[in-house]
Design a protein around this motif. Structure first.
Motif: not given
Length: 219
Positions: A104-115
């Motif tokens: 929402a803040s940076l206008g990017i898609t954050v991927a790939p991820i682990r949680c």
């Protein structure tokens, strides 16, 4: 502008680099980078992103203070490039919040991820204690403090205590993931966890559209 702090902790010294506006050019991270955020609150539709913490799991933390545009802030191109890089895995604890806030803040898609929180919930079904502090204590024998969690992260000058707290949230994630990945493999749920991780950017977009309550998957 960057500032470096050296903070003692059990087992050695933690190096904390504080960068204003963006990561410096030429900085390199490991293929898996731990990421956390601090904001003015817990509502990404209302509360601004203030700080992004990163670590390669080597005892060094890079903290990027996000300066509002009205006060000379930049577009954080280096930070955005890293977080959106498909070749770099971003490791979070409670990725649903952090990924949503970053997107929402940076206008990017954050991927790939682990949680690590998802991994813990899929494996530690014998307990409800899935917070980062509890996981570090139970799985790593490490005590971390949450004393600065609700402090003012929008301040122009962050205190050494705030910086040390913020760094602690990423310094242990690599070791924590190593333990949890072993549990996922043991319980036969690694593929299921990966499917959850792959869905997280979309889950964050659904939250942003107001589909958190009621959940779009509910009856």
């Amino acid at each position: 502008m960057s500032t470096t702090l050296f903070v003692p902790r059990a087992g050695g010294i933690v190096t904390i680099h504080l960068h204003r506006n963006d990561l410096p050019d030429g900085i390199e991270f490991a293929p898996v980078v731990a990421v956390d955020t601090e904001a003015m609150g817990l509502n990404p539709n209302r509360d601004r992103l203030c700080l992004v913490q990163l670590s390669s799991g080597d005892g060094t933390a890079h903290l990027v203070q996000i300066i509002p545009a009205a006060h000379g802030g930049t577009d954080c191109p280096n930070l955005k490039r890293l977080l959106a890089d498909p070749g770099t895995v971003k490791l979070f604890h409670f990725a649903r919040f952090d990924v949503g806030l970053l997107q929402a803040s940076l206008g990017i898609t954050v991927a790939p991820i682990r949680c690590t929180k998802i991994a813990a919930k899929l494996t530690r079904t014998y307990t409800e204690r899935q917070g980062l502090r509890e996981l570090c204590r139970d799985l790593l024998g490490v005590e971390i403090s949450k004393q600065q969690q609700t402090s003012d992260w929008g301040a122009a000058d962050l205190t050494p205590e705030q910086l040390a707290y913020a760094a602690s949230d990423v310094l242990h994630l690599h070791a924590l993931w190593a333990r949890l990945e072993g549990l996922l493999i043991r319980e036969g749920r690694l593929d299921l966890a990966q499917s959850c991780f792959d869905f997280m950017p979309a889950r964050a977009r659904l939250d942003r559209l107001g589909y958190d309550l009621p959940d779009i998957f509910a009856h």
